[in-house]
Scaffold this motif. Structure first.
Motif, PDB file in Angstrom:
ATOM      1  N   PHE A  40     -32.957  67.303-152.702  1.00  0.00           N
ATOM      2  CA  PHE A  40     -31.827  66.885-153.701  1.00  0.00           C
ATOM      3  C   PHE A  40     -29.862  67.392-152.447  1.00  0.00           C
ATOM      4  CE2 PHE A  40     -28.714  67.397-156.982  1.00  0.00           C
ATOM      5  CZ  PHE A  40     -29.195  66.074-157.550  1.00  0.00           C
ATOM      6  N   VAL A  41     -30.191  68.610-151.892  1.00  0.00           N
ATOM      7  CA  VAL A  41     -29.002  68.253-151.036  1.00  0.00           C
ATOM      8  C   VAL A  41     -28.712  66.787-149.990  1.00  0.00           C
ATOM      9  CG1 VAL A  41     -28.092  69.516-149.131  1.00  0.00           C
ATOM     10  CG2 VAL A  41     -28.833  70.449-151.004  1.00  0.00           C
ATOM     11  N   ILE A  42     -30.083  66.522-149.651  1.00  0.00           N
ATOM     12  CA  ILE A  42     -30.588  65.630-148.735  1.00  0.00           C
ATOM     13  C   ILE A  42     -29.919  63.901-149.399  1.00  0.00           C
ATOM     14  CG2 ILE A  42     -31.523  63.627-147.482  1.00  0.00           C
ATOM     15  CD1 ILE A  42     -33.567  66.220-146.226  1.00  0.00           C
ATOM     16  N   MET A  43     -29.161  63.543-150.695  1.00  0.00           N
ATOM     17  CA  MET A  43     -29.650  62.609-150.992  1.00  0.00           C
ATOM     18  C   MET A  43     -28.538  62.822-151.804  1.00  0.00           C
ATOM     19  SD  MET A  43     -32.374  60.333-151.318  1.00  0.00           S
ATOM     20  CE  MET A  43     -32.393  61.538-149.453  1.00  0.00           C
ATOM     21  N   LEU A  44     -27.784  64.086-151.893  1.00  0.00           N
ATOM     22  CA  LEU A  44     -26.093  63.773-151.820  1.00  0.00           C
ATOM     23  C   LEU A  44     -25.633  63.690-151.028  1.00  0.00           C
ATOM     24  CD1 LEU A  44     -26.342  67.159-154.415  1.00  0.00           C
ATOM     25  CD2 LEU A  44     -26.120  64.753-155.114  1.00  0.00           C
ATOM     26  N   LEU A  45     -26.067  64.239-149.675  1.00  0.00           N
ATOM     27  CA  LEU A  45     -25.238  63.484-148.365  1.00  0.00           C
ATOM     28  C   LEU A  45     -25.629  61.971-147.996  1.00  0.00           C
ATOM     29  CD1 LEU A  45     -25.627  67.149-146.366  1.00  0.00           C
ATOM     30  CD2 LEU A  45     -23.792  66.424-147.367  1.00  0.00           C
ATOM     31  N   MET A  46     -26.150  61.783-148.152  1.00  0.00           N
ATOM     32  CA  MET A  46     -26.914  60.374-148.103  1.00  0.00           C
ATOM     33  C   MET A  46     -25.799  58.967-148.265  1.00  0.00           C
ATOM     34  SD  MET A  46     -29.047  58.504-147.058  1.00  0.00           S
ATOM     35  CE  MET A  46     -30.641  59.273-147.368  1.00  0.00           C
ATOM     36  N   PRO A  47     -24.762  59.647-148.674  1.00  0.00           N
ATOM     37  CA  PRO A  47     -23.574  58.553-149.089  1.00  0.00           C
ATOM     38  C   PRO A  47     -22.846  58.406-148.049  1.00  0.00           C
ATOM     39  CG  PRO A  47     -24.227  59.446-151.165  1.00  0.00           C
ATOM     40  CD  PRO A  47     -25.021  60.111-150.472  1.00  0.00           C
ATOM     41  N   ILE A  48     -22.440  60.282-147.592  1.00  0.00           N
ATOM     42  CA  ILE A  48     -21.576  60.404-146.737  1.00  0.00           C
ATOM     43  C   ILE A  48     -21.805  59.679-145.012  1.00  0.00           C
ATOM     44  CG2 ILE A  48     -20.177  62.629-145.083  1.00  0.00           C
ATOM     45  CD1 ILE A  48     -20.606  63.730-147.552  1.00  0.00           C
ATOM     46  N   VAL A  49     -23.267  59.826-144.724  1.00  0.00           N
ATOM     47  CA  VAL A  49     -23.472  59.173-143.812  1.00  0.00           C
ATOM     48  C   VAL A  49     -23.535  57.969-143.617  1.00  0.00           C
ATOM     49  CG1 VAL A  49     -25.913  59.098-142.268  1.00  0.00           C
ATOM     50  CG2 VAL A  49     -25.620  61.660-143.600  1.00  0.00           C
ATOM     51  N   LEU A  50     -23.914  57.359-144.300  1.00  0.00           N
ATOM     52  CA  LEU A  50     -24.061  55.577-145.043  1.00  0.00           C
ATOM     53  C   LEU A  50     -22.158  55.008-145.058  1.00  0.00           C
ATOM     54  CD1 LEU A  50     -27.448  55.558-147.565  1.00  0.00           C
ATOM     55  CD2 LEU A  50     -26.782  54.668-144.833  1.00  0.00           C
ATOM     56  N   VAL A  51     -21.677  56.000-145.755  1.00  0.00           N
ATOM     57  CA  VAL A  51     -19.956  55.322-145.275  1.00  0.00           C
ATOM     58  C   VAL A  51     -19.833  55.563-144.032  1.00  0.00           C
ATOM     59  CG1 VAL A  51     -18.112  56.041-145.862  1.00  0.00           C
ATOM     60  CG2 VAL A  51     -19.738  55.596-147.390  1.00  0.00           C
ATOM     61  N   PHE A  52     -20.060  56.886-143.419  1.00  0.00           N
ATOM     62  CA  PHE A  52     -19.636  56.200-141.744  1.00  0.00           C
ATOM     63  C   PHE A  52     -19.786  55.222-140.945  1.00  0.00           C
ATOM     64  CE2 PHE A  52     -18.454  60.386-142.372  1.00  0.00           C
ATOM     65  CZ  PHE A  52     -16.899  60.622-142.064  1.00  0.00           C
ATOM     66  N   ARG A  53     -21.701  55.120-141.379  1.00  0.00           N
ATOM     67  CA  ARG A  53     -22.534  54.002-140.455  1.00  0.00           C
ATOM     68  C   ARG A  53     -21.840  52.575-140.840  1.00  0.00           C
ATOM     69  NH1 ARG A  53     -24.671  50.564-139.190  1.00  0.00           N
ATOM     70  NH2 ARG A  53     -27.279  49.224-138.250  1.00  0.00           N
ATOM     71  N   PHE A  54     -21.509  52.090-142.516  1.00  0.00           N
ATOM     72  CA  PHE A  54     -21.274  50.953-143.044  1.00  0.00           C
ATOM     73  C   PHE A  54     -19.724  51.213-143.429  1.00  0.00           C
ATOM     74  CE2 PHE A  54     -25.739  51.224-143.229  1.00  0.00           C
ATOM     75  CZ  PHE A  54     -26.098  49.728-142.705  1.00  0.00           C
ATOM     76  N   SER A  55     -19.147  51.849-142.063  1.00  0.00           N
ATOM     77  CA  SER A  55     -17.661  52.365-142.628  1.00  0.00           C
ATOM     78  C   SER A  55     -16.796  50.474-143.363  1.00  0.00           C
ATOM     79  CB  SER A  55     -16.386  52.794-141.763  1.00  0.00           C
ATOM     80  OG  SER A  55     -17.008  52.160-140.137  1.00  0.00           O
TER      81      SER A  55
END
Length: 202
Positions: A40-55
């Motif tokens: 669950f925590v990994i999925m919560l953090l997923m948007p942060i990682v992907l927003v940086f990846r596809f800024s």
């Protein structure tokens, strides 16, 4: 497709529901609770990682996030059966391995001439329906029938007749099979959209 951000938020509700099922079905287990929290925590953090990846294109980040949220939900739905087989580590590893294999099998299937899930419309062979495809699409109906369509009264009667030792593994297996079915479907759709149709390259 609508607003990707709103869709992503709704997918979090699905993930939360799957987490609740994973924690309490068929029984509470501290080890699996920790694994549930980790997913669950990994999925919560997923948007942060992907927003940086596809800024430069956050819509892509949101779409990928909701895709992985569904994958995480399907994984959590396998936990009830893994709990039932808590003392059988080999079986647990096989079930996890099968679940992961389903993800790749769906992508391999999409590379075949006539994939099971939504073949390309520009091919004459699209109308060819193999027996595997028919069996794949009928699986949810079979699961619904075997699971008494989720009828609470009938389910309780079955538990009273056969007991928890029989019915817990039975219903947990049905949930596991359905999660694998959904994983195959969504993995196929993701591969078709993200790779074959080049969504992430736009």
């Amino acid at each position: 497709m609508g607003n990707p951000f709103k869709i992503m938020l709704w997918c979090y509700l699905m993930l939360l529901f799957a987490a609740v099922v994973a924690v309490f079905a068929p029984a509470y287990d501290s080890t699996f609770t920790m694994w549930t929290i980790a997913v669950f925590v990994i999925m919560l953090l997923m948007p942060i990682v992907l927003v940086f990846r596809f800024s430069r294109n956050r819509a892509k980040a949101y779409v990928l996030t909701l895709t992985y949220q569904w994958y995480g939900s399907f994984l959590l739905f396998t936990f009830p059966l893994l709990k039932v087989l808590k003392e059988e580590v080999l079986y647990q590893l096989l079930l996890v391995g099968l679940f992961i294999a389903i993800y790749f099998l769906a992508r391999i299937d999409q590379r075949t001439e006539v994939p099971i899930v939504f073949p390309d419309k520009d091919r004459e062979l699209d109308k060819v329906k193999t027996w595997i495809a028919y069996m794949y699409y009928v699986i949810p109906a079979i699961i619904s029938f075997l699971g008494v369509s989720g009828d609470y009264v009938k389910t309780r009667i079955l538990f009273e007749i056969y007991g928890d030792e029989v019915m817990m593994p039975y219903f947990s297996t049905l949930i596991y099979i359905f999660s694998c079915w959904l994983l195959f479907l969504f993995s196929s759709l993701a591969y078709k959209s993200h790779v074959k149709e080049g969504y992430l390259d736009r």
